[in-house]
Design an enzyme around this catalytic site. Structure first.
Site, PDB file in Angstrom:
ATOM      1  N   ASP A 272       0.846  -1.203   0.000  1.00  0.00           N
ATOM      2  CA  ASP A 272       0.000   0.000   0.000  1.00  0.00           C
ATOM      3  C   ASP A 272       0.873   1.242   0.000  1.00  0.00           C
ATOM      4  OD1 ASP A 272      -2.271  -1.491   0.107  1.00  0.00           O
ATOM      5  OD2 ASP A 272      -2.917  -0.826   2.099  1.00  0.00           O
TER       6      ASP A 272
ATOM      7  N   LYS B 253      -8.210   0.666  -5.266  1.00  0.00           N
ATOM      8  CA  LYS B 253      -9.414   0.096  -4.658  1.00  0.00           C
ATOM      9  C   LYS B 253     -10.665   0.835  -5.090  1.00  0.00           C
ATOM     10  CE  LYS B 253      -7.164  -1.221  -0.283  1.00  0.00           C
ATOM     11  NZ  LYS B 253      -7.129  -2.678  -0.341  1.00  0.00           N
TER      12      LYS B 253
ATOM     13  N   GLY C 131      -5.647  -2.949   8.665  1.00  0.00           N
ATOM     14  CA  GLY C 131      -5.274  -1.803   9.486  1.00  0.00           C
ATOM     15  C   GLY C 131      -5.105  -2.113  10.953  1.00  0.00           C
TER      16      GLY C 131
ATOM     17  N   ARG D  57      -6.495 -20.490   6.919  1.00  0.00           N
ATOM     18  CA  ARG D  57      -6.662 -21.859   7.415  1.00  0.00           C
ATOM     19  C   ARG D  57      -8.047 -22.410   7.073  1.00  0.00           C
ATOM     20  NH1 ARG D  57      -2.985 -24.611  10.251  1.00  0.00           N
ATOM     21  NH2 ARG D  57      -1.436 -23.480  11.488  1.00  0.00           N
TER      22      ARG D  57
ATOM     23  N   GLY E   9      -3.512  -7.523   8.006  1.00  0.00           N
ATOM     24  CA  GLY E   9      -2.888  -7.694   9.321  1.00  0.00           C
ATOM     25  C   GLY E   9      -1.433  -8.097   9.281  1.00  0.00           C
TER      26      GLY E   9
ATOM     27  N   GLY F 113      -0.402  -3.709   3.969  1.00  0.00           N
ATOM     28  CA  GLY F 113      -1.097  -2.425   3.927  1.00  0.00           C
ATOM     29  C   GLY F 113      -0.386  -1.415   4.775  1.00  0.00           C
ATOM     30  N   SER F 114      -0.896  -1.256   5.992  1.00  0.00           N
ATOM     31  CA  SER F 114      -0.364  -0.225   6.878  1.00  0.00           C
ATOM     32  C   SER F 114       1.022  -0.589   7.387  1.00  0.00           C
ATOM     33  CB  SER F 114      -1.331  -0.042   8.051  1.00  0.00           C
ATOM     34  OG  SER F 114      -2.658  -0.162   7.593  1.00  0.00           O
TER      35      SER F 114
END
Lengths: 294, 190
Positions: free
Chosen positions: A24, A81, A153, A165, A214, A235-236
């Site tokens: 990102d 996005k 996030g 999983r 995550g 992402g973050s």
């Protein structure tokens, strides 16, 4: 005869990203850092998910000048996005020349019943999923790539692990089933029958499957690869860390060499603190992005 | 014949599948040491900048150059062709710089312009299904080389000595003919 935007060309684009990290970025400068660190693609955003979470309100498609700046800044593919169901945002981004669209739960959904008919587009789509049924519904609508939803996030890997999983366990179950049982399973999962048949025969999704939502450390990335991900979205995690450049390089290496623990140890040293994480139970159910999408 | 597929990033299993289909022993190569007993190497499609970054570590560049210079065949598809090339348009430096070709990156446009088309490939097939994804093309091929395929007057496949390059992705099809051609190159080199 020359054919543009075929299924093979769209899915093939995702195949070329395998084993890689998609990062990102919110401006051209970050995009260049990501490219230099070895990202296979960048996701051009106005805000990273943790900031979207903090800001609240309605999150929409990014400011188009940011997307254009990023398109000009790098030679690797650029993703962007669109809101769930917002096919006009998707068309606008396609017209700018974006290489891949993410119909994403990170943004506020525009349609509370239907996703975009992605088969209509020349540009390929990636969509999030928490389980096999959701993944196959998105592929049925034309998605060329799947990623776990995780919980964006948060810097907390637990939801992405659960989703990967779950999908893998369901794939193994479907593969082991008797042919007679498939229609009932298609009904249980809410999955298109022909796609479930594919999973039964091949023991995998018909498209590439990445981890997202995550991933905050090199070890997180390697964990997701070992659980069966074809690659990783971060992402973050990168630009919220202390030293983004070093951090980005470390995640790329850990994703490639995901079973080489000495290497992961070496690249993980001295990275400074990763992004601040959030415990999932502290997020109100209504604020969990993974619940968006149907 | 034992043929490796460089497995740093990109479409690795697709190449392994086609190499096995033509009768080669195919292995994914992740460590430099794994190069030593190979008869040939495939550098797959992926992101050339990413694969290059990863190759600059752990001695890959030197090891693959030595592999090629020892006369062992290398087949590069899309990103792999860019990595093999001696010259890249608009860039000062090449990556491996082994094959006497000049390439232009992303030369057919962005993803929305990606396409597939059947092409004649000299010595391989009259109707090869060529899948172009953000593909490069070959601007020049050295005098010692042979142009194998063109699309709209642009060179999209060539052989120079022990090196084979395709701008498209044979690994995304079920067609084994180009892999068979490469396997024959590997056999000849022995």
């Amino acid at each position: 005869m020359v054919q543009v935007g075929t299924d093979r060309v769209k899915k093939g684009m995702a195949e070329m990203q395998k084993g890689g990290v998609i990062m990102d970025v919110v401006n051209a400068e970050q995009a260049k850092i990501a490219e230099a660190a070895g990202a296979v693609a960048v996701m051009a955003l106005e805000r990273v998910p943790s900031d979207i979470r903090a800001a609240g309100g309605v999150a929409r498609m990014a400011d188009l000048s940011i997307v254009e700046d990023v398109l000009k800044a790098v030679s690797i593919p650029v993703m962007a996005k669109a809101r769930i169901g917002h096919f006009v945002e998707a068309r606008v981004l396609e017209s700018l020349g974006v290489d891949y669209l993410d119909e994403s739960e990170v943004l506020t959904p525009a349609d509370d019943l239907y996703h975009i008919n992605k088969k209509d587009f020349t540009v390929p789509f990636v969509c999030g999923a928490r389980d096999l049924g959701e993944a196959l519904r998105r592929i049925g609508e034309g998605a060329s790539m799947i990623r776990t939803k995780g919980e964006p996030g948060t810097g907390n890997i637990v939801e992405a692990v659960r989703h990967m999983r779950t999908m893998m366990a369901q794939i193994r179950k479907v593969q082991a089933m008797s042919y007679d049982e498939l229609m009932a399973e298609a009904k249980n999962l809410g999955a298109p029958y022909d796609l479930l048949e594919y999973v039964h025969k091949n023991g995998k999704l018909p498209v590439v499957n990445f981890a997202a939502g995550g991933v905050a450390t090199p070890a997180d990335a390697a964990l997701m690869m070992q659980l069966g991900s074809d690659g990783v979205f971060v992402g973050s995690g990168i630009f919220k860390s202390e030293n983004p450049e070093k951090f980005a390089r470390a995640i790329v290496e850990a994703t490639t060499h995901y079973t080489d623990y000495e290497l992961i140890a070496r690249v993980s040293k001295g990275l400074g603190s990763p992004m601040q994480g959030i415990e999932i139970s502290k997020i109100r159910e209504a604020d969990r992005m993974q619940e968006r999408g149907w | 014949m034992k043929i490796g597929v460089l497995a740093l990033q990109g479409a690795v299993v697709e190449h392994l599948r086609l190499l096995e289909a033509v009768g080669a022993t195919a292995v994914a190569v992740k460590k430099v040491e794994e190069l030593h007993d190979l008869d040939g190497l495939v550098i797959p499609g992926g992101e050339s900048t990413t694969i290059s970054k990863l190759m600059h570590q752990y001695g890959w560049m030197e090891a693959i150059r030595a592999f090629g210079e020892a006369g062992k065949p290398i087949f590069g598809t899309c990103a792999g062709a860019i990595l093999l090339a001696k010259q890249i348009e608009g860039q000062q430096e090449a990556h491996l710089g082994l094959m006497d070709i000049k390439v232009a990156r992303n030369a057919f446009g962005r993803q929305k312009d990606s396409f597939e088309v059947n092409l004649p490939v000299a010595g391989v097939a009259a109707d090869y299904p060529a899948v172009f994804i953000r593909a490069p093309y070959l601007m020049e091929v050295g005098e010692a080389g042979q142009v194998l395929a063109k699309y709209e007057d642009k060179i999209v496949a060539a052989r120079v000595g022990q090196y084979l390059a395709a701008a498209f992705h044979p690994e995304l099809t079920e067609d084994t003919r180009l892999h068979k051609y490469f396997l024959d190159m590997v056999k000849e080199s022995k």
